[in-house]
Design a protein around this motif. Structure first.
Motif, PDB file in Angstrom:
ATOM      1  N   PRO A 116      41.952  28.067  35.323  1.00  0.00           N
ATOM      2  CA  PRO A 116      40.985  29.164  35.268  1.00  0.00           C
ATOM      3  C   PRO A 116      40.827  29.921  36.583  1.00  0.00           C
ATOM      4  O   PRO A 116      40.383  31.065  36.593  1.00  0.00           O
ATOM      5  CB  PRO A 116      39.674  28.478  34.875  1.00  0.00           C
ATOM      6  N   ASP A 117      41.217  29.303  37.707  1.00  0.00           N
ATOM      7  CA  ASP A 117      41.123  29.993  38.995  1.00  0.00           C
ATOM      8  C   ASP A 117      42.157  31.110  39.124  1.00  0.00           C
ATOM      9  O   ASP A 117      42.035  31.973  40.008  1.00  0.00           O
ATOM     10  CB  ASP A 117      41.291  28.992  40.145  1.00  0.00           C
ATOM     11  N   ALA A 118      43.166  31.131  38.251  1.00  0.00           N
ATOM     12  CA  ALA A 118      44.218  32.156  38.326  1.00  0.00           C
ATOM     13  C   ALA A 118      43.708  33.531  37.886  1.00  0.00           C
ATOM     14  O   ALA A 118      44.201  34.551  38.368  1.00  0.00           O
ATOM     15  CB  ALA A 118      45.415  31.747  37.476  1.00  0.00           C
ATOM     16  N   LEU A 119      42.742  33.572  36.971  1.00  0.00           N
ATOM     17  CA  LEU A 119      42.241  34.854  36.462  1.00  0.00           C
ATOM     18  C   LEU A 119      41.550  35.689  37.547  1.00  0.00           C
ATOM     19  O   LEU A 119      41.869  36.866  37.709  1.00  0.00           O
ATOM     20  CB  LEU A 119      41.318  34.644  35.263  1.00  0.00           C
ATOM     21  N   PRO A 120      40.607  35.126  38.331  1.00  0.00           N
ATOM     22  CA  PRO A 120      40.017  35.931  39.401  1.00  0.00           C
ATOM     23  C   PRO A 120      41.043  36.375  40.442  1.00  0.00           C
ATOM     24  O   PRO A 120      40.945  37.485  40.988  1.00  0.00           O
ATOM     25  CB  PRO A 120      38.966  35.012  40.045  1.00  0.00           C
ATOM     26  N   LEU A 121      42.041  35.538  40.693  1.00  0.00           N
ATOM     27  CA  LEU A 121      43.097  35.916  41.636  1.00  0.00           C
ATOM     28  C   LEU A 121      43.898  37.097  41.102  1.00  0.00           C
ATOM     29  O   LEU A 121      44.221  38.029  41.843  1.00  0.00           O
ATOM     30  CB  LEU A 121      44.037  34.731  41.886  1.00  0.00           C
ATOM     31  N   TYR A 122      44.196  37.052  39.814  1.00  0.00           N
ATOM     32  CA  TYR A 122      44.963  38.139  39.204  1.00  0.00           C
ATOM     33  C   TYR A 122      44.174  39.451  39.220  1.00  0.00           C
ATOM     34  O   TYR A 122      44.711  40.506  39.556  1.00  0.00           O
ATOM     35  CB  TYR A 122      45.354  37.757  37.776  1.00  0.00           C
ATOM     36  N   ILE A 123      42.893  39.375  38.872  1.00  0.00           N
ATOM     37  CA  ILE A 123      42.035  40.575  38.888  1.00  0.00           C
ATOM     38  C   ILE A 123      41.915  41.120  40.318  1.00  0.00           C
ATOM     39  O   ILE A 123      41.958  42.332  40.536  1.00  0.00           O
ATOM     40  CB  ILE A 123      40.647  40.262  38.289  1.00  0.00           C
ATOM     41  N   ALA A 124      41.801  40.207  41.291  1.00  0.00           N
ATOM     42  CA  ALA A 124      41.699  40.628  42.696  1.00  0.00           C
ATOM     43  C   ALA A 124      42.965  41.328  43.159  1.00  0.00           C
ATOM     44  O   ALA A 124      42.907  42.365  43.827  1.00  0.00           O
ATOM     45  CB  ALA A 124      41.423  39.415  43.583  1.00  0.00           C
ATOM     46  N   GLN A 125      44.130  40.808  42.774  1.00  0.00           N
ATOM     47  CA  GLN A 125      45.374  41.441  43.227  1.00  0.00           C
ATOM     48  C   GLN A 125      45.586  42.799  42.572  1.00  0.00           C
ATOM     49  O   GLN A 125      46.111  43.711  43.200  1.00  0.00           O
ATOM     50  CB  GLN A 125      46.568  40.498  43.039  1.00  0.00           C
ATOM     51  N   ILE A 126      45.128  42.974  41.318  1.00  0.00           N
ATOM     52  CA  ILE A 126      45.199  44.293  40.681  1.00  0.00           C
ATOM     53  C   ILE A 126      44.300  45.274  41.437  1.00  0.00           C
ATOM     54  O   ILE A 126      44.702  46.397  41.753  1.00  0.00           O
ATOM     55  CB  ILE A 126      44.779  44.230  39.198  1.00  0.00           C
ATOM     56  N   SER A 127      43.084  44.837  41.739  1.00  0.00           N
ATOM     57  CA  SER A 127      42.132  45.695  42.456  1.00  0.00           C
ATOM     58  C   SER A 127      42.662  46.092  43.827  1.00  0.00           C
ATOM     59  O   SER A 127      42.561  47.248  44.236  1.00  0.00           O
ATOM     60  CB  SER A 127      40.796  44.976  42.607  1.00  0.00           C
ATOM     61  N   GLY A 154      48.287  37.826  50.019  1.00  0.00           N
ATOM     62  CA  GLY A 154      47.761  36.467  49.833  1.00  0.00           C
ATOM     63  C   GLY A 154      47.377  36.173  48.390  1.00  0.00           C
ATOM     64  O   GLY A 154      47.711  35.107  47.853  1.00  0.00           O
ATOM     65  N   THR A 155      46.673  37.108  47.739  1.00  0.00           N
ATOM     66  CA  THR A 155      46.282  36.892  46.341  1.00  0.00           C
ATOM     67  C   THR A 155      47.499  36.918  45.409  1.00  0.00           C
ATOM     68  O   THR A 155      47.566  36.153  44.447  1.00  0.00           O
ATOM     69  CB  THR A 155      45.260  37.948  45.875  1.00  0.00           C
ATOM     70  N   LEU A 156      48.461  37.768  45.729  1.00  0.00           N
ATOM     71  CA  LEU A 156      49.685  37.835  44.937  1.00  0.00           C
ATOM     72  C   LEU A 156      50.475  36.533  45.051  1.00  0.00           C
ATOM     73  O   LEU A 156      51.015  36.021  44.059  1.00  0.00           O
ATOM     74  CB  LEU A 156      50.536  39.018  45.407  1.00  0.00           C
ATOM     75  N   PHE A 157      50.519  35.986  46.254  1.00  0.00           N
ATOM     76  CA  PHE A 157      51.222  34.718  46.461  1.00  0.00           C
ATOM     77  C   PHE A 157      50.503  33.568  45.738  1.00  0.00           C
ATOM     78  O   PHE A 157      51.141  32.672  45.190  1.00  0.00           O
ATOM     79  CB  PHE A 157      51.345  34.404  47.958  1.00  0.00           C
ATOM     80  N   ALA A 158      49.175  33.613  45.737  1.00  0.00           N
ATOM     81  CA  ALA A 158      48.405  32.594  45.011  1.00  0.00           C
ATOM     82  C   ALA A 158      48.673  32.696  43.509  1.00  0.00           C
ATOM     83  O   ALA A 158      48.810  31.670  42.821  1.00  0.00           O
ATOM     84  CB  ALA A 158      46.910  32.760  45.302  1.00  0.00           C
ATOM     85  N   CYS A 159      48.772  33.925  42.977  1.00  0.00           N
ATOM     86  CA  CYS A 159      49.139  34.113  41.564  1.00  0.00           C
ATOM     87  C   CYS A 159      50.540  33.579  41.299  1.00  0.00           C
ATOM     88  O   CYS A 159      50.787  32.924  40.281  1.00  0.00           O
ATOM     89  CB  CYS A 159      49.086  35.594  41.190  1.00  0.00           C
ATOM     90  N   TYR A 160      51.450  33.858  42.217  1.00  0.00           N
ATOM     91  CA  TYR A 160      52.831  33.372  42.102  1.00  0.00           C
ATOM     92  C   TYR A 160      52.860  31.848  41.979  1.00  0.00           C
ATOM     93  O   TYR A 160      53.553  31.288  41.132  1.00  0.00           O
ATOM     94  CB  TYR A 160      53.632  33.845  43.315  1.00  0.00           C
TER      95      TYR A 160
END
Length: 197
Positions: A116-127, A154-160
């Motif tokens: 579930p922590d991936a969703l906020p990371l994904y939204i953050a990287q889009i923003s 950083g957020t993109l790498f965390a999503c990766y």
């Protein structure tokens, strides 16, 4: 009157003297239900894929149309390795498409439920991805743009890393996006160095 034992007689014969083949094909309701379920799932999958890809893509396109003129960037005497403005916009759209598709693959494999922590990371990287154009090209805040680029990477790498645990193909789709943001970060750094803004 014809005998009931006669081969030409049938209680279901519509015309006297003729016996029709009464074999009927019955469809298995279970098979039809399974077929309908598969069609419904396929339609749902296509619809969710469309949403997952079109939302980040349309957001990026809107920002480019509103803030992507880049008059300052165009007038800059750039080194040969600086991307032209059309390439910046095209790469941003491509990155939005790939991250949206990767997120859909991750979601389809239950990734957002398992992590579930991936969703906020994904939204953050889009923003963060849609902020760079107005921040650097319109406002001219290259220093702040560099901070946003670093946080975006950083957020993109965390999503990766999250996507890698669930779907290897989704992970591979994120690699060109990471390369693009790293390159954009370097360009942004040089914009500060040239003191253009």
């Amino acid at each position: 009157m014809a005998s009931t034992s006669s081969p030409f007689y049938s209680s279901k014969t519509p015309h006297h003297g003729f016996m029709l083949d009464q074999t009927t094909t019955t469809t298995n309701p279970t098979k039809m239900t399974k077929r309908q379920e598969k069609k419904a799932k396929a339609k749902r999958a296509l619809w969710t894929l469309f949403i997952a890809v079109s939302v980040p893509l349309s957001l990026t396109m809107t920002i480019i149309l509103l803030f992507g003129s880049g008059k300052r960037y165009r007038s800059l005497t750039k080194p040969f390795w600086f991307p032209p403005l059309w390439f910046v916009h095209l790469a941003s759209l491509g990155s939005s498409f790939l991250t949206g598709f990767a997120a859909w693959l991750f979601w389809a494999d239950g990734g957002f439920h398992a992590h579930p922590d991936a969703l906020p990371l994904y939204i953050a990287q889009i923003s963060l991805s849609i902020v760079w154009d107005p921040l650097v090209l319109v406002i001219g805040a290259a220093s702040l743009g560099l901070v946003f680029c670093l946080v975006h990477f950083g957020t993109l790498f965390a999503c990766y890393r999250s996507f890698r645990r669930v779907n290897p193909f989704a992970k591979d789709l994120m690699k060109p996006c990471l390369a693009w943001v790293a390159y954009l970060t370097l360009v942004n750094y040089k914009l500060i160095y040239f003191e253009f803004f």
